[in-house]
Enzyme design. Structure first.
Site, PDB file in Angstrom:
ATOM      1  N   ASP A  80      18.964-108.375  35.160  1.00 48.24           N
ATOM      2  CA  ASP A  80      19.191-107.977  33.768  1.00 48.24           C
ATOM      3  C   ASP A  80      20.641-108.128  33.333  1.00 48.24           C
ATOM      4  OD1 ASP A  80      16.602-107.393  33.131  1.00 48.24           O
ATOM      5  OD2 ASP A  80      16.747-105.264  33.603  1.00 48.24           O
ATOM      6  N   ARG A 105      20.270-101.285  37.603  1.00 47.44           N
ATOM      7  CA  ARG A 105      21.306-101.991  36.846  1.00 47.44           C
ATOM      8  C   ARG A 105      22.722-101.466  37.133  1.00 47.44           C
ATOM      9  NH1 ARG A 105      20.212-103.355  30.705  1.00 47.44           N
ATOM     10  NH2 ARG A 105      21.855-104.837  31.290  1.00 47.44           N
ATOM     11  N   ARG A 151      18.401 -93.660  26.919  1.00 44.64           N
ATOM     12  CA  ARG A 151      19.343 -94.224  27.882  1.00 44.64           C
ATOM     13  C   ARG A 151      20.690 -93.466  27.845  1.00 44.64           C
ATOM     14  NH1 ARG A 151      18.093 -99.402  29.691  1.00 44.64           N
ATOM     15  NH2 ARG A 151      15.844 -99.602  29.887  1.00 44.64           N
ATOM     16  N   HIS A 180      16.934 -98.441  22.976  1.00 37.85           N
ATOM     17  CA  HIS A 180      18.363 -98.577  22.678  1.00 37.85           C
ATOM     18  C   HIS A 180      18.536 -98.676  21.167  1.00 37.85           C
ATOM     19  CE1 HIS A 180      19.891-100.451  26.720  1.00 37.85           C
ATOM     20  NE2 HIS A 180      20.235 -99.187  26.642  1.00 37.85           N
ATOM     21  N   CYS A 277      21.026-108.116  22.612  1.00 31.90           N
ATOM     22  CA  CYS A 277      21.097-107.670  24.007  1.00 31.90           C
ATOM     23  C   CYS A 277      21.910-108.645  24.857  1.00 31.90           C
ATOM     24  CB  CYS A 277      19.699-107.530  24.584  1.00 31.90           C
ATOM     25  SG  CYS A 277      18.765-106.122  23.970  1.00 31.90           S
TER      26      CYS A 277
END
Length: 284
Positions: A80, A105, A151, A180, A277
């Site tokens: 990612d 991540r 998040r 997000h 993103c």
């Protein structure tokens, strides 16, 4: 005397593009190997070559529009990392790094920290609170819109205000599909009269009222545009880069005088990502 409706007057006004500075990471190791948002299905096939081609076209689009794009090297084991927007927030030379909620991540943060350090960013702080950077932070040119709910830790908002020295407006996200802030809102124009587009149903009732107060002339997206990550767009003040499927939003933006550029990000969307993103903006 002819009276022109405000929205029509705005659509006739000239939009001004400004050159932007972006940081991106190629999807060299892109895959869907785990699930940390509702979009991710490790059992579904992923075409890594197609993901690279789609990412390359996004990068080329930025460069054709006159924007500077720098790259950070992808790292094995971090599929990612292509979603560079989550790696830091940069305003006026100050950098607030990232701290990821998902352990899968977590290692990305250090690789991006090294990139900033190696490229001369000395005013850099790594956060103590969970902070997924431009995934949940949107700079309007005057204040920072900050999302929480899935998040980023709400306490990271005050940390961002302290470290970046800018006022922060907190917004609560309520729908896990829009985990997000950058999946539900993006800034169209920065400045004293900043303009945004957003999907109201992604936000709590109180946050919707805040957005209505701050941005009474916002572009409002519908469920269909939100469902293809149409709000994960990137704007330079005139040119707006959107997922190819966000046709209703594109029409609304065109009616207001923006130039829309569609890109196909369907393969990257399998990980819950879109144009924004993939794109960290270095705000100078």
């Amino acid at each position: 005397m002819t009276v022109i409706a405000p929205e029509l007057a705005e659509s006739r006004s000239a939009k001004e593009a400004t050159a932007r500075h972006y940081l991106m990471c190629p999807p060299e190791y892109f895959a869907v190997e785990y699930s940390i948002n509702p979009w991710m299905d490790p059992s579904a096939p992923v075409d890594a070559e197609l993901a690279m081609a789609q990412w390359t076209e996004l990068k080329n689009t930025y460069e054709r529009l006159g924007h500077a794009v720098e790259l950070v090297d992808a790292q094995p084991g971090l599929p990612d990392m292509v979603f560079a927007a989550n790696s830091g927030t940069v305003i006026d030379g100050r950098v607030l790094g990232a701290r990821f909620r998902a352990p899968e991540r977590a290692a990305e943060a250090e690789h991006f920290r090294r990139w900033f350090t190696d490229h001369g960013y000395r005013d850099l702080v790594m956060p103590e609170r969970i902070n997924e950077a431009e995934g949940d932070f949107a700079w309007t040119g005057g204040f920072l819109l900050a999302g929480h709910g899935f998040r980023t830790d709400p306490a990271a908002h005050s940390e961002a205000q302290e470290q970046l020295g800018v006022p922060v407006v907190s917004l609560s996200l309520r729908d896990p599909n829009y985990y997000h802030l950058d999946t539900a809102l993006f800034v169209l124009e920065k400045g004293p009269e900043a303009k945004v587009a957003y999907y109201p149903e992604a936000f709590s009732a109180g946050s919707r009222r805040v957005l209505e107060r701050l941005f009474p002339d916002a572009v409002i997206a519908d469920a269909a545009d939100a469902a293809c990550l149409g709000l994960n767009g990137v704007s330079d003040g005139r040119n707006v880069v959107l997922p190819a499927e966000a046709t209703g939003l594109a029409k609304s933006l065109t009616d207001r005088g923006y130039a829309v550029h569609h890109v196909d990000i369907a393969e990257l969307r399998k990980s819950g990502g879109g144009p924004k993103c993939c794109t960290l903006e270095i705000h100078s």
